[in-house]
Design an enzyme around this catalytic site. Structure first.
Site, PDB file in Angstrom:
ATOM      1  CB  ALA A  36      -0.931  -0.021   1.203  1.00 15.64           C
ATOM      2  CE1 TYR A 179       4.726  -8.726 -12.027  1.00 17.97           C
ATOM      3  CE2 TYR A 179       4.101  -8.866 -14.344  1.00 17.97           C
ATOM      4  CZ  TYR A 179       3.828  -8.442 -13.056  1.00 17.97           C
ATOM      5  OH  TYR A 179       2.672  -7.746 -12.793  1.00 17.97           O
TER       6      TYR A 179
HETATM    7  N1  NAP Z   1       1.733  -1.590 -13.091  1.00 18.15           N
HETATM    8  C1  NAP Z   1       1.331  -2.516 -13.943  1.00 18.15           C
HETATM    9  O1  NAP Z   1       1.463  -2.367 -15.185  1.00 18.15           O
HETATM   10  C2  NAP Z   1       0.664  -3.774 -13.449  1.00 18.15           C
HETATM   11  C3  NAP Z   1      -0.027  -4.559 -14.383  1.00 18.15           C
HETATM   12  C4  NAP Z   1      -0.654  -5.730 -13.949  1.00 18.15           C
HETATM   13  C5  NAP Z   1      -0.584  -6.091 -12.608  1.00 18.15           C
HETATM   14  N2  NAP Z   1       0.111  -5.320 -11.718  1.00 18.15           N
HETATM   15  C6  NAP Z   1       0.196  -5.772 -10.341  1.00 18.15           C
HETATM   16  O2  NAP Z   1      -0.271  -4.742  -9.490  1.00 18.15           O
HETATM   17  C7  NAP Z   1       0.317  -4.898  -8.194  1.00 18.15           C
HETATM   18  C8  NAP Z   1       0.775  -3.531  -7.701  1.00 18.15           C
HETATM   19  O3  NAP Z   1       1.783  -3.056  -8.549  1.00 18.15           O
HETATM   20  P1  NAP Z   1       2.040  -1.502  -8.854  1.00 18.15           P
HETATM   21  O4  NAP Z   1       2.034  -1.364 -10.312  1.00 18.15           O
HETATM   22  O5  NAP Z   1       1.163  -0.657  -8.031  1.00 18.15           O
HETATM   23  O6  NAP Z   1       3.574  -1.406  -8.405  1.00 18.15           O
HETATM   24  P2  NAP Z   1       4.370  -0.522  -7.355  1.00 18.15           P
HETATM   25  O7  NAP Z   1       3.964   0.902  -7.449  1.00 18.15           O
HETATM   26  O8  NAP Z   1       5.790  -0.888  -7.566  1.00 18.15           O
HETATM   27  O9  NAP Z   1       3.869  -1.086  -5.949  1.00 18.15           O
HETATM   28  C9  NAP Z   1       4.276  -2.331  -5.469  1.00 18.15           C
HETATM   29  C10 NAP Z   1       3.925  -2.396  -3.991  1.00 18.15           C
HETATM   30  O10 NAP Z   1       4.345  -3.666  -3.478  1.00 18.15           O
HETATM   31  C11 NAP Z   1       5.106  -3.460  -2.304  1.00 18.15           C
HETATM   32  N3  NAP Z   1       6.115  -4.496  -2.131  1.00 18.15           N
HETATM   33  C12 NAP Z   1       7.021  -4.890  -3.044  1.00 18.15           C
HETATM   34  N4  NAP Z   1       7.846  -5.801  -2.497  1.00 18.15           N
HETATM   35  C13 NAP Z   1       7.432  -5.976  -1.208  1.00 18.15           C
HETATM   36  C14 NAP Z   1       7.888  -6.782  -0.133  1.00 18.15           C
HETATM   37  N5  NAP Z   1       8.941  -7.584  -0.253  1.00 18.15           N
HETATM   38  N6  NAP Z   1       7.216  -6.729   1.041  1.00 18.15           N
HETATM   39  C15 NAP Z   1       6.152  -5.903   1.177  1.00 18.15           C
HETATM   40  N7  NAP Z   1       5.676  -5.123   0.208  1.00 18.15           N
HETATM   41  C16 NAP Z   1       6.315  -5.157  -0.974  1.00 18.15           C
HETATM   42  C17 NAP Z   1       5.762  -2.084  -2.506  1.00 18.15           C
HETATM   43  O11 NAP Z   1       6.062  -1.485  -1.254  1.00 18.15           O
HETATM   44  P3  NAP Z   1       7.544  -1.296  -0.626  1.00 18.15           P
HETATM   45  O12 NAP Z   1       8.481  -1.077  -1.770  1.00 18.15           O
HETATM   46  O13 NAP Z   1       7.371  -0.130   0.287  1.00 18.15           O
HETATM   47  O14 NAP Z   1       7.769  -2.569   0.098  1.00 18.15           O
HETATM   48  C18 NAP Z   1       4.637  -1.329  -3.185  1.00 18.15           C
HETATM   49  O15 NAP Z   1       3.772  -0.773  -2.225  1.00 18.15           O
HETATM   50  C19 NAP Z   1       1.460  -5.921  -8.370  1.00 18.15           C
HETATM   51  O16 NAP Z   1       1.048  -7.161  -7.827  1.00 18.15           O
HETATM   52  C20 NAP Z   1       1.617  -6.035  -9.876  1.00 18.15           C
HETATM   53  O17 NAP Z   1       2.081  -7.306 -10.269  1.00 18.15           O
HETATM   54  C21 NAP Z   1       0.726  -4.163 -12.115  1.00 18.15           C
END
Ligand code: NAP
Length: 274
Positions: A36, A179
């Protein structure tokens, strides 16, 4: 109309969110959002700030979570934050213990924390850790979280929302092996257990998202000019699923992509061979 709104409407379709229904349904509920501190998870937390619910936010960046809590608590929602690396055994255990102390258990778990890596296999030959770290956060962490929280969700006829990717349903593309394999692993796991969970009153929803404009895609130069969904649109889809309880969301064109995968095999192979 803003450019992102035109893209959202034409490529991803309109989403009507009944905010009144959402507010009524989520009143007093305990909602966990993993990841979050950034992107979709952060925007989702802000979107629920007008609801009288209890948000439980977890991520590694505790400072960022503290800022979000401060902002949100000026509105309606109550917020609990927990700083944890969900790949770390000690930290995830501490988090799970904390979850079990929350009065009235959990109503919704949004499994959103994730990590993406783009790297050629030829640049990965000495980087086995890329595969273990993506599996750790995209597969093992949500499985471990749910094994512990399913009993809490079951008591409340709760819901699991998995923030997944269209890639889990399409033929895989090069450079994203770590991924795609890890996201597909959790998708299959959740689809395997969903019938048992639903029989016990726990709803399961998977949101298959296309490219979304968040910090996750910023390092990938190739994505800079690609059409991408706005994070607000993605959040609307997630919020709507909280009352529709539909088993899945996928963009309208995904079916055509899946059909093309069947007939053409891997689209990448098809284009490269010729
Ligand atoms: N952006 C896209 O194009 C896209 C497309 C399809 C699906 N998604 C999915 O959407 C979800 C959110 O992604 P987003 O695009 O919003 O990316 P983001 O902005 O990079 O956010 C990722 C979040 O996951 C947390 N996180 C990562 N590693 C972690 C760990 N080891 N422990 C706890 N928290 C962790 C990060 O927080 P901290 O770094 O503070 O830990 C951050 O809050 C993901 O599951 C991704 O696969 C994204």
């Amino acid at each position: 109309m803003q450019k992102h709104k035109i893209i959202d409407l034409s490529i991803f379709g309109p989403i009507y969110l009944n905010k009144k229904k959402l507010k009524t349904l989520l009143d007093g509920k305990n909602i966990l959002i993993t990841g979050a501190s950034s992107g979709i998870g952060e925007k989702l937390a802000y979107a629920l700030s007008e609801v009288s619910c209890h948000l439980i936010l977890v991520a590694r960046r505790g400072g960022k979570l503290a800022d979000i809590k401060k902002d949100i608590e000026m509105k309606c929602a109550k917020v609990s934050i927990f700083q944890a690396d969900l790949r770390n055994e000690t930290e995830i255990h501490a988090f799970l213990t904390f979850l079990h102390t929350i009065p009235n258990g959990l109503d919704i778990v949004v499994s959103n924390a994730g990590l993406s890596i783009k790297r050629s296999i030829y640049h990965s030959l000495d980087r086995f850790h890329d595969f273990t770290r993506t599996m750790a956060i995209n597969y093992h962490a949500p499985v471990q979280l749910l094994l512990s929280t399913i009993p809490l969700l079951q008591k409340n006829n709760g819901q699991i929302i998995n923030v997944s990717t269209v890639n889990a349903l399409l033929a895989p593309v090069p450079y994203f092996a770590a991924y795609q394999a890890s996201k597909a692993a959790f998708d299959v796991w959740l689809r395997s257990v969903a019938p048992e969970l639903m029989a016990k009153g726990v709803s399961v929803t998977t949101i298959y998202l296309p490219l979304v404009k968040t910090p996750m895609i910023v390092p990938t130069v190739a994505y800079r000019n690609k059409p991408a969904m706005s994070s607000q649109h993605a959040v609307k889809i997630i919020c709507k699923s909280m009352y529709s309880k539909k088993k899945k969301y996928q963009p309208w064109w995904l079916l055509w992509g899946q059909i093309a995968s069947v007939f053409l095999g891997n689209f990448w192979d098809f284009t490269k061979k010729r």
